[in-house]
Design a protein around this motif. Structure first.
Motif, PDB file in Angstrom:
ATOM      1  N   PHE A   1       0.835  -1.137  -0.092  1.00  0.00           N
ATOM      2  CA  PHE A   1       0.002   0.142  -0.156  1.00  0.00           C
ATOM      3  C   PHE A   1       0.998   1.408  -0.103  1.00  0.00           C
ATOM      4  O   PHE A   1       0.588   2.259  -0.720  1.00  0.00           O
ATOM      5  N   THR A   2       1.812   1.335   0.656  1.00  0.00           N
ATOM      6  CA  THR A   2       2.770   2.335   0.881  1.00  0.00           C
ATOM      7  C   THR A   2       3.638   2.606  -0.222  1.00  0.00           C
ATOM      8  O   THR A   2       3.785   3.720  -0.991  1.00  0.00           O
TER       9      THR A   2
ATOM     10  N   GLY B   1       1.977   6.798  -6.579  1.00  0.00           N
ATOM     11  CA  GLY B   1       0.779   8.025  -6.789  1.00  0.00           C
ATOM     12  C   GLY B   1       1.307   9.527  -6.645  1.00  0.00           C
ATOM     13  O   GLY B   1       0.998  10.169  -7.333  1.00  0.00           O
ATOM     14  N   LYS B   2       1.977   9.536  -5.598  1.00  0.00           N
ATOM     15  CA  LYS B   2       2.558  10.977  -5.110  1.00  0.00           C
ATOM     16  C   LYS B   2       3.689  11.320  -6.400  1.00  0.00           C
ATOM     17  O   LYS B   2       3.731  12.491  -6.450  1.00  0.00           O
ATOM     18  N   LEU B   3       4.501  10.395  -6.825  1.00  0.00           N
ATOM     19  CA  LEU B   3       5.281  10.494  -7.694  1.00  0.00           C
ATOM     20  C   LEU B   3       4.798  11.064  -9.150  1.00  0.00           C
ATOM     21  O   LEU B   3       5.085  12.392  -9.719  1.00  0.00           O
ATOM     22  N   LEU B   4       3.780  10.209  -9.353  1.00  0.00           N
ATOM     23  CA  LEU B   4       3.076  10.566 -10.539  1.00  0.00           C
ATOM     24  C   LEU B   4       2.243  11.939 -10.504  1.00  0.00           C
ATOM     25  O   LEU B   4       2.471  12.875 -11.440  1.00  0.00           O
ATOM     26  N   ALA B   5       1.547  12.080  -9.434  1.00  0.00           N
ATOM     27  CA  ALA B   5       0.962  13.442  -9.230  1.00  0.00           C
ATOM     28  C   ALA B   5       2.029  14.664  -9.284  1.00  0.00           C
ATOM     29  O   ALA B   5       1.713  15.757  -9.722  1.00  0.00           O
ATOM     30  N   SER B   6       3.032  14.424  -8.852  1.00  0.00           N
ATOM     31  CA  SER B   6       4.071  15.535  -8.809  1.00  0.00           C
ATOM     32  C   SER B   6       4.676  16.186 -10.254  1.00  0.00           C
ATOM     33  O   SER B   6       4.914  16.966 -10.372  1.00  0.00           O
ATOM     34  N   MET B   7       4.140  15.331 -11.073  1.00  0.00           N
ATOM     35  CA  MET B   7       4.354  15.502 -12.689  1.00  0.00           C
ATOM     36  C   MET B   7       3.399  16.036 -13.469  1.00  0.00           C
ATOM     37  O   MET B   7       3.637  16.390 -14.687  1.00  0.00           O
ATOM     38  N   LEU B   8       2.291  16.110 -12.787  1.00  0.00           N
ATOM     39  CA  LEU B   8       0.924  16.518 -13.362  1.00  0.00           C
ATOM     40  C   LEU B   8       0.397  17.608 -12.807  1.00  0.00           C
ATOM     41  O   LEU B   8       0.889  18.364 -11.738  1.00  0.00           O
ATOM     42  N   GLU B   9      -0.617  18.169 -13.429  1.00  0.00           N
ATOM     43  CA  GLU B   9      -1.569  19.124 -12.831  1.00  0.00           C
ATOM     44  C   GLU B   9      -2.658  18.563 -12.111  1.00  0.00           C
ATOM     45  O   GLU B   9      -3.394  17.730 -12.852  1.00  0.00           O
ATOM     46  N   LYS B  10      -3.102  19.648 -11.065  1.00  0.00           N
ATOM     47  CA  LYS B  10      -4.611  19.012 -10.631  1.00  0.00           C
ATOM     48  C   LYS B  10      -5.653  19.238 -11.792  1.00  0.00           C
ATOM     49  O   LYS B  10      -5.724  19.948 -12.455  1.00  0.00           O
TER      50      LYS B  10
ATOM     51  N   THR C   1      -0.517  -6.496  -5.860  1.00  0.00           N
ATOM     52  CA  THR C   1      -0.853  -5.581  -6.757  1.00  0.00           C
ATOM     53  C   THR C   1      -2.110  -4.886  -6.348  1.00  0.00           C
ATOM     54  O   THR C   1      -2.034  -3.623  -6.704  1.00  0.00           O
ATOM     55  N   ASP C   2      -3.078  -5.400  -5.718  1.00  0.00           N
ATOM     56  CA  ASP C   2      -4.306  -4.822  -5.293  1.00  0.00           C
ATOM     57  C   ASP C   2      -4.124  -3.713  -4.214  1.00  0.00           C
ATOM     58  O   ASP C   2      -4.465  -2.432  -4.597  1.00  0.00           O
ATOM     59  N   ASP C   3      -2.988  -3.943  -3.494  1.00  0.00           N
ATOM     60  CA  ASP C   3      -2.684  -3.072  -2.319  1.00  0.00           C
ATOM     61  C   ASP C   3      -1.934  -1.720  -3.365  1.00  0.00           C
ATOM     62  O   ASP C   3      -1.898  -0.730  -2.553  1.00  0.00           O
ATOM     63  N   ARG C   4      -1.075  -2.293  -3.862  1.00  0.00           N
ATOM     64  CA  ARG C   4      -0.418  -1.015  -4.586  1.00  0.00           C
ATOM     65  C   ARG C   4      -1.274  -0.114  -5.294  1.00  0.00           C
ATOM     66  O   ARG C   4      -1.141   1.061  -5.219  1.00  0.00           O
ATOM     67  N   ILE C   5      -2.359  -0.607  -6.204  1.00  0.00           N
ATOM     68  CA  ILE C   5      -3.487   0.249  -6.572  1.00  0.00           C
ATOM     69  C   ILE C   5      -4.171   0.965  -5.593  1.00  0.00           C
ATOM     70  O   ILE C   5      -4.489   2.101  -5.983  1.00  0.00           O
ATOM     71  N   LYS C   6      -4.522   0.389  -4.428  1.00  0.00           N
ATOM     72  CA  LYS C   6      -5.337   1.257  -3.440  1.00  0.00           C
ATOM     73  C   LYS C   6      -4.609   2.188  -3.064  1.00  0.00           C
ATOM     74  O   LYS C   6      -4.882   3.384  -2.897  1.00  0.00           O
ATOM     75  N   GLY C   7      -3.226   2.210  -2.868  1.00  0.00           N
ATOM     76  CA  GLY C   7      -2.187   3.123  -2.154  1.00  0.00           C
ATOM     77  C   GLY C   7      -2.138   4.149  -3.146  1.00  0.00           C
ATOM     78  O   GLY C   7      -2.283   5.301  -2.792  1.00  0.00           O
ATOM     79  N   ALA C   8      -2.048   3.849  -4.553  1.00  0.00           N
ATOM     80  CA  ALA C   8      -1.816   4.950  -5.780  1.00  0.00           C
ATOM     81  C   ALA C   8      -3.070   5.716  -6.028  1.00  0.00           C
ATOM     82  O   ALA C   8      -3.067   7.013  -6.010  1.00  0.00           O
ATOM     83  N   LYS C   9      -4.222   4.967  -5.813  1.00  0.00           N
ATOM     84  CA  LYS C   9      -5.409   5.552  -6.157  1.00  0.00           C
ATOM     85  C   LYS C   9      -5.750   6.911  -4.697  1.00  0.00           C
ATOM     86  O   LYS C   9      -5.963   7.930  -5.423  1.00  0.00           O
ATOM     87  N   GLU C  10      -5.444   6.386  -3.699  1.00  0.00           N
ATOM     88  CA  GLU C  10      -5.527   7.334  -2.495  1.00  0.00           C
ATOM     89  C   GLU C  10      -4.801   8.505  -2.664  1.00  0.00           C
ATOM     90  O   GLU C  10      -5.059   9.534  -2.552  1.00  0.00           O
ATOM     91  N   ALA C  11      -3.363   8.260  -3.139  1.00  0.00           N
ATOM     92  CA  ALA C  11      -2.567   9.461  -3.186  1.00  0.00           C
ATOM     93  C   ALA C  11      -3.066  10.303  -4.492  1.00  0.00           C
ATOM     94  O   ALA C  11      -2.941  11.606  -4.388  1.00  0.00           O
ATOM     95  N   LEU C  12      -3.393   9.724  -5.599  1.00  0.00           N
ATOM     96  CA  LEU C  12      -3.864  10.698  -6.766  1.00  0.00           C
ATOM     97  C   LEU C  12      -4.978  11.275  -6.526  1.00  0.00           C
ATOM     98  O   LEU C  12      -5.075  12.603  -6.796  1.00  0.00           O
ATOM     99  N   GLU C  13      -6.021  10.737  -5.927  1.00  0.00           N
ATOM    100  CA  GLU C  13      -7.389  11.484  -5.434  1.00  0.00           C
ATOM    101  C   GLU C  13      -6.994  12.583  -4.496  1.00  0.00           C
ATOM    102  O   GLU C  13      -7.623  13.808  -4.623  1.00  0.00           O
TER     103      GLU C  13
ATOM    104  N   VAL D   1      -5.488  11.047 -21.431  1.00  0.00           N
ATOM    105  CA  VAL D   1      -4.842  10.723 -20.222  1.00  0.00           C
ATOM    106  C   VAL D   1      -3.391  11.256 -19.952  1.00  0.00           C
ATOM    107  O   VAL D   1      -2.704  11.114 -20.769  1.00  0.00           O
ATOM    108  N   LYS D   2      -3.171  11.817 -18.889  1.00  0.00           N
ATOM    109  CA  LYS D   2      -1.681  12.657 -18.712  1.00  0.00           C
ATOM    110  C   LYS D   2      -1.009  11.588 -18.038  1.00  0.00           C
ATOM    111  O   LYS D   2       0.047  11.829 -18.088  1.00  0.00           O
ATOM    112  N   GLY D   3      -1.434  10.737 -17.159  1.00  0.00           N
ATOM    113  CA  GLY D   3      -0.601   9.730 -16.342  1.00  0.00           C
ATOM    114  C   GLY D   3      -1.163   8.431 -16.195  1.00  0.00           C
ATOM    115  O   GLY D   3      -2.305   8.128 -16.311  1.00  0.00           O
ATOM    116  N   VAL D   4      -0.326   7.435 -15.888  1.00  0.00           N
ATOM    117  CA  VAL D   4      -0.686   5.925 -15.649  1.00  0.00           C
ATOM    118  C   VAL D   4       0.109   5.575 -14.694  1.00  0.00           C
ATOM    119  O   VAL D   4       1.338   5.623 -14.456  1.00  0.00           O
ATOM    120  N   PHE D   5      -0.327   4.592 -13.519  1.00  0.00           N
ATOM    121  CA  PHE D   5       0.295   3.933 -12.379  1.00  0.00           C
ATOM    122  C   PHE D   5      -0.043   2.578 -12.837  1.00  0.00           C
ATOM    123  O   PHE D   5      -1.226   2.131 -12.740  1.00  0.00           O
TER     124      PHE D   5
END
Length: 324
Positions: free
Chosen positions: A146-147, A153-162, A178-190, A223-227
């Motif tokens: 998850f971490t 997600g944080k890394l991807l968001a830092s390269m994009l615009e709100k 992989t499920d936990d990775r997606i959950k963590g990325a989703k939380e950070a991106l949102e 789409v501007k970014g993909v995790f």
């Protein structure tokens, strides 16, 4: 063999000691018998041996076997999606009465009955990469997935615009790592204000992920970014976006050599590097401790690092040192 220590500086999310011994992965879908030449034996059952990530785990396990004098057998199915094949391999290894079992379950609920039965015989059972709850487990060694996803997600968001659109490419359905990775990325991106327009499974497969991304782009060409929950899928996604001539930022997970080389050449935007070599090494190392009746911590963190263009060369040098 002498151990080297691998440490990243400020880029490290979790600073970890990487036990690196000169040893290559080797092996086919089921491989590695008797490595180490010792009196004790450890069976290692992985999710697959068909991807670079699991080859690093295998290399670490075999290096530990050679250094510590343990006979190490490493097996894994043809793909992470082959859950029943993994269960059959696990049953086979248990039937051979090793000193300990190290396993990374593709679907924990499916293998728990086998693990519970084996644990009743006082066989030490150590889990790596993906955890499972059952009576008699010796320890779990791995990254908090998850971490890892959060950091991706944080890394991807830092390269994009709100407000930018992003997509998530998951692994095989039911794979907790992989499920936990997606959950963590989703939380950070949102949390960063990104708009998630698609979340699809890529089955941890490069070709499948490319096809999935091609379909996503049919309806969401902006789409501007993909995790992606592993590097193979990230590289497949990259092929799809490059074929469309898009400047879409793609972040993977695992820190494989191919992914790091892609970062250096301007392909992938980054990856969250776990420590698969450590997992394999520490799995065998702690299995030997358990066999000897020594105390083993209930949970061991193998660490993660954020890899981007700034430190990709350092990571590549480390990965190459594994197979020297």
């Amino acid at each position: 063999m002498k151990k080297k220590f691998k440490m990243f500086g400020a880029a490290a999310v979790v600073t970890s000691l990487a036990f690196v011994a000169g040893c290559s992965g080797g092996g086919d879908d089921a491989s590695g018998s008797g490595d180490g030449g010792g009196n004790e034996s450890v069976s290692v059952v992985l999710k697959t041996l068909s991807s670079p990530y699991w080859k690093y785990v295998e290399a670490g396990a075999k290096a530990a076997g050679e250094e510590l004098g343990v006979d190490v057998t490493v097996v894994g199915p043809s793909a992470e999606s082959q859950v029943i094949e993994q269960v059959n391999m696990l049953e086979d290894q248990v039937s051979q009465s090793p000193g300990a079992i190290v396993v990374s379950p593709s679907q924990p609920d499916t293998v728990v009955p086998v693990l519970e039965q084996a644990a009743q015989t006082d066989l030490p059972i150590l889990l790596i990469d993906s955890d499972a709850d059952f009576e008699g487990k010796t320890t779990f060694i791995g990254t908090e997935n998850f971490t890892a996803g959060q950091e991706g997600g944080k890394l991807l968001a830092s390269m994009l615009e709100k407000g930018d659109k992003v997509a998530l490419i998951a692994g095989a359905l039911g794979n907790p790592a992989t499920d936990d990775r997606i959950k963590g990325a989703k939380e950070a991106l949102e949390a960063a204000g990104m708009v998630i327009v698609a979340e699809q499974p890529g089955d941890s497969d490069k070709t499948k992920a490319m096809s999935v991304m091609e379909n996503i782009l049919e309806n969401n060409g902006d789409v501007k970014g993909v995790f992606a929950a592993n590097d193979d899928m990230a590289l497949g996604v990259l092929r799809a976006v490059e074929a469309k001539g898009l400047d879409t930022k793609v972040i993977g997970t695992d820190g494989t050599q191919e992914a790091v080389e892609s970062i250096i050449s301007g392909g992938l935007a980054g990856t969250i590097a776990q420590s698969p070599y450590n997992m394999g090494y520490q799995g065998v190392e702690n299995a030997l401790k358990a066999i000897k009746g020594e105390t083993v911590e209930e949970r061991i963190d193998s660490g993660i690092d954020i890899i981007s263009a700034e430190n990709a060369q350092e990571q590549l040098d480390f990965l190459k040192s594994i197979s020297e």
